[in-house]
Design a protein around this motif. Structure first.
Motif, PDB file in Angstrom:
ATOM      1  N   LYS A   1       0.081   4.271  -0.251  1.00  0.00           N
ATOM      2  CA  LYS A   1      -0.558   5.466   0.333  1.00  0.00           C
ATOM      3  C   LYS A   1      -0.334   6.675  -0.577  1.00  0.00           C
ATOM      4  CE  LYS A   1       0.281   3.419   4.805  1.00  0.00           C
ATOM      5  NZ  LYS A   1      -0.057   3.493   6.203  1.00  0.00           N
TER       6      LYS A   1
ATOM      7  N   HIS B   1      -9.684   1.066   4.606  1.00  0.00           N
ATOM      8  CA  HIS B   1      -8.416   1.208   5.341  1.00  0.00           C
ATOM      9  C   HIS B   1      -8.653   2.126   6.541  1.00  0.00           C
ATOM     10  CE1 HIS B   1      -4.305   2.347   6.264  1.00  0.00           C
ATOM     11  NE2 HIS B   1      -3.913   1.266   5.606  1.00  0.00           N
TER      12      HIS B   1
ATOM     13  N   ALA C   1      -0.896  -0.418  15.228  1.00  0.00           N
ATOM     14  CA  ALA C   1       0.312  -0.996  14.638  1.00  0.00           C
ATOM     15  C   ALA C   1       0.630  -0.398  13.267  1.00  0.00           C
ATOM     16  CB  ALA C   1       0.152  -2.511  14.513  1.00  0.00           C
ATOM     17  N   ILE C   2      -0.275   0.433  12.749  1.00  0.00           N
ATOM     18  CA  ILE C   2      -0.079   0.954  11.394  1.00  0.00           C
ATOM     19  C   ILE C   2       0.822   2.174  11.411  1.00  0.00           C
ATOM     20  CG2 ILE C   2      -1.206   1.915   9.345  1.00  0.00           C
ATOM     21  CD1 ILE C   2      -3.668   0.304  10.026  1.00  0.00           C
ATOM     22  N   GLY C   3       1.961   2.058  10.736  1.00  0.00           N
ATOM     23  CA  GLY C   3       2.880   3.188  10.602  1.00  0.00           C
ATOM     24  C   GLY C   3       3.533   3.605  11.905  1.00  0.00           C
TER      25      GLY C   3
ATOM     26  N   GLU D   1      -5.875  -5.197  10.454  1.00  0.00           N
ATOM     27  CA  GLU D   1      -4.853  -4.182  10.691  1.00  0.00           C
ATOM     28  C   GLU D   1      -5.153  -3.444  11.988  1.00  0.00           C
ATOM     29  OE1 GLU D   1      -2.754  -2.984   6.840  1.00  0.00           O
ATOM     30  OE2 GLU D   1      -4.518  -1.721   7.011  1.00  0.00           O
TER      31      GLU D   1
ATOM     32  N   GLY E   1      -1.807  -6.679   8.697  1.00  0.00           N
ATOM     33  CA  GLY E   1      -1.119  -5.434   8.339  1.00  0.00           C
ATOM     34  C   GLY E   1      -0.821  -4.611   9.569  1.00  0.00           C
ATOM     35  N   GLY E   2       0.351  -3.985   9.580  1.00  0.00           N
ATOM     36  CA  GLY E   2       0.750  -3.139  10.712  1.00  0.00           C
ATOM     37  C   GLY E   2       2.224  -3.293  10.970  1.00  0.00           C
ATOM     38  N   SER E   3       3.006  -2.356  10.400  1.00  0.00           N
ATOM     39  CA  SER E   3       4.459  -2.323  10.611  1.00  0.00           C
ATOM     40  C   SER E   3       5.151  -3.648  10.247  1.00  0.00           C
ATOM     41  CB  SER E   3       4.791  -1.897  12.040  1.00  0.00           C
ATOM     42  OG  SER E   3       4.320  -0.580  12.273  1.00  0.00           O
TER      43      SER E   3
ATOM     44  N   LEU F   1      -0.531  -6.951   4.326  1.00  0.00           N
ATOM     45  CA  LEU F   1      -0.788  -5.651   3.696  1.00  0.00           C
ATOM     46  C   LEU F   1       0.298  -4.735   4.267  1.00  0.00           C
ATOM     47  CD1 LEU F   1      -2.403  -3.755   1.920  1.00  0.00           C
ATOM     48  CD2 LEU F   1      -4.095  -3.521   3.730  1.00  0.00           C
ATOM     49  N   VAL F   2       1.163  -4.276   3.387  1.00  0.00           N
ATOM     50  CA  VAL F   2       2.414  -3.644   3.812  1.00  0.00           C
ATOM     51  C   VAL F   2       2.434  -2.189   3.371  1.00  0.00           C
ATOM     52  CG1 VAL F   2       4.932  -3.862   3.733  1.00  0.00           C
ATOM     53  CG2 VAL F   2       3.494  -5.889   3.327  1.00  0.00           C
ATOM     54  N   GLY F   3       2.539  -1.273   4.317  1.00  0.00           N
ATOM     55  CA  GLY F   3       2.600   0.147   3.975  1.00  0.00           C
ATOM     56  C   GLY F   3       4.034   0.595   3.750  1.00  0.00           C
ATOM     57  N   GLY F   4       4.626   1.207   4.760  1.00  0.00           N
ATOM     58  CA  GLY F   4       5.952   1.815   4.646  1.00  0.00           C
ATOM     59  C   GLY F   4       6.994   0.929   3.982  1.00  0.00           C
TER      60      GLY F   4
ATOM     61  N   ASN G   1       0.874  -1.178   0.000  1.00  0.00           N
ATOM     62  CA  ASN G   1       0.000   0.000   0.000  1.00  0.00           C
ATOM     63  C   ASN G   1       0.908   1.224   0.000  1.00  0.00           C
ATOM     64  OD1 ASN G   1      -1.827   2.037   0.437  1.00  0.00           O
ATOM     65  ND2 ASN G   1      -2.252   1.485   2.577  1.00  0.00           N
TER      66      ASN G   1
HETATM   67  C1  PEP Z   1      -0.972  -0.088   5.799  1.00  0.00           C
HETATM   68  O1  PEP Z   1      -0.809   0.907   5.106  1.00  0.00           O
HETATM   69  O2  PEP Z   1      -1.980  -0.775   5.646  1.00  0.00           O
HETATM   70  C2  PEP Z   1       0.049  -0.432   6.793  1.00  0.00           C
HETATM   71  C3  PEP Z   1      -0.104  -1.531   7.480  1.00  0.00           C
HETATM   72  O3  PEP Z   1       1.095   0.449   6.945  1.00  0.00           O
HETATM   73  P1  PEP Z   1       2.509   0.118   7.682  1.00  0.00           P
HETATM   74  O4  PEP Z   1       3.005  -1.191   7.105  1.00  0.00           O
HETATM   75  O5  PEP Z   1       3.383   1.284   7.319  1.00  0.00           O
HETATM   76  O6  PEP Z   1       2.231   0.006   9.134  1.00  0.00           O
END
Ligand code: PEP
Length: 254
Positions: free
Chosen positions: A11, A95, A171-173, A167, A211-213, A232-235, A9
């Motif tokens: 973003k 999200h 834990a997100i970001g 998520e 998802g979450g870090s 689900l992977v953000g950063g 993701n």
């Molecule tokens: C996300 O964007 O759904 C997410 C989990 O972000 P991050 O991996 O940066 O925590």
């Protein structure tokens, strides 16, 4: 056995040139990857360009949102059929950043999930509790309501074409990952809810992502949990090297 799905993701990050550079790098790096699905959920504006670049690759392209109407006077919105027409295959729905900053409700999420399915997109429906809710001990009831209301009215076939992402908002970001046991506990609850609503056979086939870090350093242990079918992977998806490592989760054994 469920086929793992690793979804990035992006973003609201990257210029077009940066998006193309990262997608091109991943296309080369993941050429030989097998036995899993990989998708990059990019800003709307780049779906066509990134999707085109990834056409003959193992990587699909997705969006991070969609509007639930097919067409009409909805200034600034993007519909499912529009996304499908530019080669999009997935759409993240609900999200926590959209729930938090754009006031999306479970009812909106439900309409968006149905719109995605109708357009031939795979919705990635996100649920998860806030830190306050976890500390108040209401994680189970919050996630139960999110799942039941967000998936209301879907039939078995719809559910088989849907992906869930658990998520936890805390834990997100934040760099604070749920422990594999914390994630597994909620993911097993979600699978039970799916079994109750759609039957055990369907529930066993639906992919539930965490998802979450997520980072290369924690993906191995997370993926060992029986009800974690991907991430689900953000950063960490913004960088080709770290996302490649996450996609190759088996190689990250500590
Ligand atoms: C996300 O964007 O759904 C997410 C989990 O972000 P991050 O991996 O940066 O925590």
């Amino acid at each position: 056995m469920r086929r793992p799905l690793l979804a990035g993701n992006w973003k609201m990050y990257k210029t077009l040139a940066e998006a193309e550079a990262t997608a091109s790098a991943l296309k080369v790096r993941l050429k030989d990857v097998a036995g899993r699905d990989v998708v990059l959920c990019v800003p709307f504006l780049y779906v066509e360009a990134v999707g085109g670049l990834l056409l003959d690759s193992e990587i699909a392209v997705g969006a991070q949102n969609l509007f639930y109407e097919e067409k009409g006077a909805f200034t600034g919105e993007i519909s499912g059929p529009m996304l499908k027409s530019v080669g999009c295959d997935y759409a993240i729905v609900g999200h926590s950043e959209r729930r938090q900053y754009f006031r999306e409700t479970n009812q909106d999420v439900n309409k968006k999930a149905k719109a995605a399915l109708k357009a031939g997109l795979t919705p990635i429906v996100c649920v998860g509790e806030t830190l306050q809710q976890r500390e108040d001990g209401v994680t189970e009831s919050i996630v139960t309501t999110q799942i039941n209301e967000s998936l209301e009215g879907l039939n078995k076939g719809d559910m088989l074409g849907t992906v869930i992402a658990y998520e936890p908002v805390w834990a997100i970001g934040t760099g604070r990952t749920a422990t594999p046991e914390q994630a597994e506990e909620v993911q097993a609850l979600i699978r039970n809810l799916l079994a109750h609503a759609f039957g055990k056979d369907v529930a066993e086939q639906v992919r539930i992502l965490y998802g979450g870090s997520i980072k290369p350093e924690n993906i191995y242990e997370l993926m060992r949990q029986p009800d974690i079918d991907g991430g689900l992977v953000g950063g960490a998806s913004l960088d080709a090297d770290s996302f490649e490592k996450i996609v190759r989760f088996e190689d990250q054994r500590p």
